[in-house]
Design an enzyme around this catalytic site. Structure first.
Site, mmCIF file in Angstrom:
data_model
loop_
_atom_site.group_PDB
_atom_site.id
_atom_site.type_symbol
_atom_site.label_atom_id
_atom_site.label_comp_id
_atom_site.label_asym_id
_atom_site.label_seq_id
_atom_site.Cartn_x
_atom_site.Cartn_y
_atom_site.Cartn_z
ATOM 1 N N ARG A 231 34.265 10.318 16.122
ATOM 2 C CA ARG A 231 35.053 9.695 17.180
ATOM 3 C C ARG A 231 35.289 10.724 18.279
ATOM 4 N NH1 ARG A 231 33.593 5.587 15.515
ATOM 5 N NH2 ARG A 231 34.795 3.725 14.891
ATOM 6 N N ASP A 255 27.625 11.613 20.482
ATOM 7 C CA ASP A 255 27.317 10.187 20.508
ATOM 8 C C ASP A 255 28.589 9.363 20.705
ATOM 9 O OD1 ASP A 255 25.433 7.946 20.126
ATOM 10 O OD2 ASP A 255 26.541 7.585 18.261
ATOM 11 N N GLU A 260 35.304 4.892 25.968
ATOM 12 C CA GLU A 260 33.993 4.237 25.948
ATOM 13 C C GLU A 260 34.104 2.833 26.539
ATOM 14 O OE1 GLU A 260 32.352 4.329 21.996
ATOM 15 O OE2 GLU A 260 32.545 6.498 21.823
ATOM 16 N N HIS A 283 26.843 6.090 21.830
ATOM 17 C CA HIS A 283 27.427 5.587 20.574
ATOM 18 C C HIS A 283 26.455 4.666 19.840
ATOM 19 C CE1 HIS A 283 31.518 4.733 18.483
ATOM 20 N NE2 HIS A 283 30.518 4.739 17.616
ATOM 21 N N ILE A 284 25.299 5.220 19.483
ATOM 22 C CA ILE A 284 24.250 4.427 18.837
ATOM 23 C C ILE A 284 23.857 4.965 17.465
ATOM 24 C CG2 ILE A 284 23.256 3.502 20.965
ATOM 25 C CD1 ILE A 284 21.133 5.744 20.831
#
Length: 309
Positions: A231, A255, A260, A283-284
């Site tokens: 996170r 990531d 976000e 964020h993948i």
């Protein structure tokens, strides 16, 4: 009949939606914040992922809401305390995303230390600059894992296959469990000081927020790398940019981010545009075709089970 609202339809294929349809009427569409606040008033089951913020404002108007199902492991996008106060059941993945996230962690490690993204950008400009992209080997290096849960445990296994020594910090893991993974359990300070590469897999809590700040970055080796797929708020982003600018660490790959999607003018993006030691992805880590389908079906089946009971 239950009304089920699915707010991020791209992540819920038809075989998951068909399960929801067996237990209620499904509304499957992306909503603006304003639309969500209007729609939530007569929703019984809310199905989300990380892009949907379910805070006190949303929950205040959710008079009929009985279940929030999030196809994610972390649930920091949900006001858990407020939901529990209102008697709303929360469902999440309980670590079912561990495989793709662990694989992606190693993809970031290798991309960063072998300088793959920047070599690719050079090739797209029709350049042949082999001398610019000398990388480093991971064999024989020390990998430090912060958070030795399901994801961290898998990363430790992958690291062993690459010939790395693994040390870890996790106050909730016993020495016996760490030994089974062939991992040396130690303090966060030791992980920071001794590791050549550090990967973060902790949950976001009041304790772990800003756990990696400038003071902690200064403890790291100057040629060390930091990877965060947990996170964004666990790493102080301003401190990270400052550390990279000052040569405190060699590089980082992220990531996840404190906000976000990333906002316009974000310092991380600005730094990454001008330098070749910060790798950013949207964020993948858990976003594989297999994991998205499995996650959607998992939460659908759990919702079905709860409504049945």
């Amino acid at each position: 009949m239950n009304k089920i609202l699915v707010t991020e339809p791209e992540y819920f294929p038809e075989d998951a939606i068909s399960i929801f349809k067996k237990i209620g009427t499904v509304v499957n569409k992306r909503l603006s914040r304003k639309q969500l606040l209007n729609e939530i008033k007569d929703v019984d089951i809310l199905v989300v992922r990380i892009e949907t913020l379910v805070d006190k404002v949303v929950l205040k108007d959710a008079k009929r809401l009985k279940v929030i199902a999030s196809a994610t492991t972390g649930i920091d996008h949900i006001d858990v305390a407020e939901a529990e106060k209102r008697g709303i059941k929360i469902i999440n993945l309980q670590g079912t995303h561990s495989l793709p996230t662990a694989e992606y962690t190693f993809a970031l490690i290798l991309a960063l230390v072998r300088r793959i993204p920047w070599a690719f950008e050079s090739m797209k400009e029709n350049k042949w600059e082999r001398y610019k992209f000398f990388g480093r080997e991971v064999r024989g290096r020390i990998l430090g894992i912060v958070g030795l849960g399901k994801i961290g445990g898998r990363v430790a296994n992958y690291a062993a296959a690459f010939g790395m020594k693994v040390i870890a910090h996790d106050p909730y893991v016993t020495a016996e469990n760490a030994k089974e993974l062939n991992v040396e359990l130690t303090s966060l300070e030791n992980v920071l000081k001794k590791s050549d590469i550090i990967t973060i897999h902790s949950m976001l809590t009041k304790v772990t927020e800003n756990m990696i700040d400038y003071k902690e970055l200064q403890m790291m080796k100057r040629d060390a790398f930091l990877i965060n797929v947990a996170r964004g708020k666990i790493v102080n982003e301003k401190a990270l940019v400052r550390a990279l600018k000052n040569g405190i660490i060699a590089g980082a790959a992220l990531d996840v981010y404190s906000i976000e999607p990333i906002e316009s003018g974000n310092e991380l993006v600005k730094y990454a545009k001008e330098n070749d030691n910060l790798l950013l992805t949207p964020h993948i880590a858990a976003s594989t075709q297999e994991s998205i389908r499995n996650a959607a079906i998992y939460v659908a089946e759990r919702v079905k089970e709860i409504t049945k009971n």
